[in-house]
Scaffold this motif. Structure first.
Motif, PDB file in Angstrom:
ATOM      1  N   LYS A   8       0.826  -1.208   0.000  1.00 14.89           N
ATOM      2  CA  LYS A   8       0.000   0.000   0.000  1.00 14.89           C
ATOM      3  C   LYS A   8       0.866   1.267   0.000  1.00 14.89           C
ATOM      4  O   LYS A   8       0.514   2.271  -0.622  1.00 14.89           O
ATOM      5  CB  LYS A   8      -0.957   0.010   1.195  1.00 14.89           C
ATOM      6  CG  LYS A   8      -0.277   0.045   2.556  1.00 14.89           C
ATOM      7  CD  LYS A   8      -1.313   0.062   3.671  1.00 14.89           C
ATOM      8  CE  LYS A   8      -0.644   0.114   5.057  1.00 14.89           C
ATOM      9  NZ  LYS A   8      -1.662   0.132   6.150  1.00 14.89           N
ATOM     10  N   VAL A   9       2.020   1.206   0.675  1.00 13.27           N
ATOM     11  CA  VAL A   9       2.944   2.350   0.686  1.00 13.27           C
ATOM     12  C   VAL A   9       3.549   2.542  -0.695  1.00 13.27           C
ATOM     13  O   VAL A   9       3.685   3.662  -1.193  1.00 13.27           O
ATOM     14  CB  VAL A   9       4.048   2.141   1.744  1.00 13.27           C
ATOM     15  CG1 VAL A   9       5.056   3.288   1.690  1.00 13.27           C
ATOM     16  CG2 VAL A   9       3.438   2.022   3.129  1.00 13.27           C
ATOM     17  N   VAL A  10       3.912   1.422  -1.329  1.00  8.05           N
ATOM     18  CA  VAL A  10       4.510   1.480  -2.663  1.00  8.05           C
ATOM     19  C   VAL A  10       3.498   2.023  -3.670  1.00  8.05           C
ATOM     20  O   VAL A  10       3.844   2.824  -4.541  1.00  8.05           O
ATOM     21  CB  VAL A  10       5.004   0.085  -3.098  1.00  8.05           C
ATOM     22  CG1 VAL A  10       5.535   0.122  -4.527  1.00  8.05           C
ATOM     23  CG2 VAL A  10       6.075  -0.418  -2.154  1.00  8.05           C
ATOM     24  N   GLN A  11       2.240   1.597  -3.549  1.00  7.37           N
ATOM     25  CA  GLN A  11       1.204   2.071  -4.471  1.00  7.37           C
ATOM     26  C   GLN A  11       1.028   3.584  -4.373  1.00  7.37           C
ATOM     27  O   GLN A  11       0.885   4.267  -5.389  1.00  7.37           O
ATOM     28  CB  GLN A  11      -0.122   1.358  -4.171  1.00  7.37           C
ATOM     29  CG  GLN A  11      -0.119  -0.117  -4.567  1.00  7.37           C
ATOM     30  CD  GLN A  11      -1.345  -0.859  -4.077  1.00  7.37           C
ATOM     31  OE1 GLN A  11      -1.979  -0.465  -3.081  1.00  7.37           O
ATOM     32  NE2 GLN A  11      -1.702  -1.940  -4.755  1.00  7.37           N
ATOM     33  N   ASN A  54       2.562  -3.333 -13.171  1.00  7.44           N
ATOM     34  CA  ASN A  54       1.287  -4.024 -13.403  1.00  7.44           C
ATOM     35  C   ASN A  54       0.989  -5.064 -12.326  1.00  7.44           C
ATOM     36  O   ASN A  54      -0.169  -5.433 -12.105  1.00  7.44           O
ATOM     37  CB  ASN A  54       1.263  -4.670 -14.794  1.00  7.44           C
ATOM     38  CG  ASN A  54       2.372  -5.681 -15.009  1.00  7.44           C
ATOM     39  OD1 ASN A  54       3.248  -5.834 -14.171  1.00  7.44           O
ATOM     40  ND2 ASN A  54       2.329  -6.384 -16.133  1.00  7.44           N
ATOM     41  N   LYS A  55       2.049  -5.540 -11.626  1.00  4.88           N
ATOM     42  CA  LYS A  55       1.823  -6.502 -10.553  1.00  4.88           C
ATOM     43  C   LYS A  55       1.272  -5.838  -9.294  1.00  4.88           C
ATOM     44  O   LYS A  55       0.727  -6.503  -8.410  1.00  4.88           O
ATOM     45  CB  LYS A  55       3.123  -7.238 -10.229  1.00  4.88           C
ATOM     46  CG  LYS A  55       3.519  -8.282 -11.268  1.00  4.88           C
ATOM     47  CD  LYS A  55       4.639  -9.160 -10.747  1.00  4.88           C
ATOM     48  CE  LYS A  55       4.943 -10.289 -11.722  1.00  4.88           C
ATOM     49  NZ  LYS A  55       5.997 -11.198 -11.202  1.00  4.88           N
ATOM     50  N   LEU A  56       1.466  -4.537  -9.201  1.00  7.83           N
ATOM     51  CA  LEU A  56       0.968  -3.811  -8.025  1.00  7.83           C
ATOM     52  C   LEU A  56      -0.538  -3.591  -8.090  1.00  7.83           C
ATOM     53  O   LEU A  56      -1.187  -3.372  -7.067  1.00  7.83           O
ATOM     54  CB  LEU A  56       1.674  -2.460  -7.914  1.00  7.83           C
ATOM     55  CG  LEU A  56       3.183  -2.495  -7.618  1.00  7.83           C
ATOM     56  CD1 LEU A  56       3.763  -1.101  -7.722  1.00  7.83           C
ATOM     57  CD2 LEU A  56       3.446  -3.079  -6.236  1.00  7.83           C
ATOM     58  N   ILE A  57      -1.079  -3.655  -9.303  1.00  4.65           N
ATOM     59  CA  ILE A  57      -2.517  -3.423  -9.488  1.00  4.65           C
ATOM     60  C   ILE A  57      -3.299  -4.608  -8.927  1.00  4.65           C
ATOM     61  O   ILE A  57      -3.112  -5.751  -9.337  1.00  4.65           O
ATOM     62  CB  ILE A  57      -2.856  -3.224 -10.976  1.00  4.65           C
ATOM     63  CG1 ILE A  57      -2.083  -2.024 -11.536  1.00  4.65           C
ATOM     64  CG2 ILE A  57      -4.346  -3.028 -11.161  1.00  4.65           C
ATOM     65  CD1 ILE A  57      -2.233  -1.857 -13.033  1.00  4.65           C
ATOM     66  N   GLY A  58      -4.150  -4.349  -7.981  1.00  6.80           N
ATOM     67  CA  GLY A  58      -4.990  -5.395  -7.398  1.00  6.80           C
ATOM     68  C   GLY A  58      -4.299  -6.264  -6.369  1.00  6.80           C
ATOM     69  O   GLY A  58      -4.900  -7.220  -5.864  1.00  6.80           O
ATOM     70  N   ALA A  59      -3.012  -5.979  -6.078  1.00 15.95           N
ATOM     71  CA  ALA A  59      -2.292  -6.785  -5.088  1.00 15.95           C
ATOM     72  C   ALA A  59      -2.777  -6.458  -3.680  1.00 15.95           C
ATOM     73  O   ALA A  59      -3.276  -5.363  -3.406  1.00 15.95           O
ATOM     74  CB  ALA A  59      -0.795  -6.532  -5.198  1.00 15.95           C
TER      75      ALA A  59
END
Length: 448
Positions: A155-158, A188-193
């Protein structure tokens, strides 16, 4: 920028009736409509006196950026024209990357003062870059990649990715507490993670990397041929130094191509279009002198067959054909090999099949043109034997040219000598000597 736009701006600035107010208006309009690169190109297109006058009209906010975009010799003319207070004012507060680009043109005592005026972060980046030589990628890489500790929550990275996104980025880099490389996570791996997971759980540890001591042009080719927007630059100890992005890679490839084109004429890509007559003459005289020495060497070999030439004058008439055919055949192979070396395509593993292929091409072209030239020479001088002599010399010279065209640049590259700079001089000497010796030697044996 369109070529005619640049020419139009140059013509306008060099007009004899242009008053300072109009000149200022021209520069302001150009500055607003064009990029720093285009403004640098405009300055380089002006004679030095006009260049210095135009420089004064450029806004202070643009000056350091424009200097970076100029060739070293051209920017030096401007830096040398400024007094020390003006230089300090110009460079106070610049970032480490800008200073790296301009440091060769700044005196040491001024460099020390400029570094003192940088903030601690920029000083650290400059110090890190100085650990590597200027032909290593660690010296030139971008020291501001998107980096987070591997233990950071997703969440911090996003939030970080939404807030800042460097140009040419498709992944975020991960490091441990000491700054050592841990892997990368594609955006793209961060999306929805799951936002509560650690970002390291999405990491790709096998993400391609560059060694900080790798040749900068080799590194640029690796980035350009990869499927990534940027590759991380890692030190021998595993520390993340920075990154080389695709934009910088393409710029380096273009710089390398220009360097090789200029080097074939014995020139430096940083040479100013309007550098002083003395400087230009000195740079070119060196290679003219080297060429003269090789010409004397070829002439000495011709002198060994003076008696033959006196008896068979036709050999002297036909000698330029032998030299020319060998030179062209050799330069074709040389150009191909230099390009392959620049792109990192040539290695010990594929050198033997490459040599075999070039020798076969040389033999095929040699036989083909030997027949044609032999028939023409035999008919011209009414001597089938003379036609046979030049035909055999052509075959020998074109095959030897192919051999030299492969080995000369490869050997020069192993010796850390730019094959684009000196390869053509050596190759021409080799093909001239072999061609003359083969032609005149066969003439001596068969015609006298």
């Amino acid at each position: 920028m369109q070529e005619n736009e640049l020419q139009s701006a140059v013509s306008e600035l060099l007009a004899s009736d242009l008053d300072p107010t109009t000149q200022q208006a021209v520069i302001e309009q150009f500055e607003q409509e064009k990029s720093p690169t285009e403004l640098a190109l405009l300055l380089e297109s002006l004679p030095q006196e006009d260049r210095l006058e135009t420089w004064k009209q450029i806004s202070d906010a643009m000056k350091a950026t424009v200097l970076v975009e100029m060739r070293l010799d051209a920017s030096k003319t401007i830096i040398d024209s400024l007094d020390e207070p003006s230089l300090l004012a110009l460079f106070t507060g610049i970032d480490a990357d800008t200073l790296l680009e301009l440091q060769d043109n700044l005196p040491d005592h001024l460099m020390e003062e400029v570094i003192k005026r940088m903030d601690e972060e920029q000083q650290q980046r400059f110090s890190t870059a100085q650990q590597f030589s200027d032909d290593e990628v660690g010296h030139w890489c971008d020291h501001q990649p998107l980096v987070v500790p591997a233990k950071t929550k997703i969440k911090v990275v996003q939030r970080l990715v939404r807030r800042m996104m460097p140009a040419h980025s498709n992944a975020i880099f991960l490091v441990d507490q000491r700054g050592n490389w841990e892997g990368a996570v594609r955006f793209n791996k961060l999306i929805g993670a799951d936002p509560l997971l650690r970002v390291s759980e999405l990491a790709e540890p096998e993400f391609p990397t560059l060694n900080a001591k790798e040749d900068v042009y080799v590194a640029a080719n690796k980035v350009a041929s990869s499927a990534e927007s940027a590759l991380p630059v890692i030190s021998d100890g595993g520390m993340l130094i920075g990154r080389l992005d695709i934009g910088s890679a393409y710029e380096l490839q273009a710089e390398r191509a220009e360097s090789q084109i200029m080097a074939t004429a014995g020139l430096d890509e940083d040479e100013d279009l309007f550098s002083s007559v003395r400087r230009s003459a000195k740079n070119r005289a060196i290679w003219l002198g080297i060429n003269l020495l090789t010409a004397f060497l070829a002439s000495w070999f011709i002198g060994l067959f003076e008696a033959t030439l006196q008896q068979v004058v036709a050999l002297a008439v036909l000698m330029p054909i032998v030299a020319s055919m060998g030179g062209i055949a050799g330069s074709q192979t040389l150009t191909l090999i230099v390009r392959g070396l620049a792109l990192g395509q040539i290695s010990r593993a594929n050198l033997k099949p490459l040599l075999s292929k070039e020798m076969k091409v040389g033999a095929l072209n040699g036989v083909l043109w030997a027949i044609i030239i032999g028939l023409v020479a035999g008919f011209w001088f009414d001597s089938l034997m003379l036609g046979g002599v030049i035909g055999m010399a052509i075959i020998a010279n074109i095959i030897s040219a192919a051999l030299a065209g492969v080995f000369v640049p490869v050997l020069l590259d192993k010796l850390k000598i730019d094959p684009a700079l000196s390869g053509s001089v050596i190759l021409t000497t080799v093909t001239d000597i072999i061609g003359f010796v083969a032609f005149l030697g066969l003439g001596t044996l068969l015609l006298i």
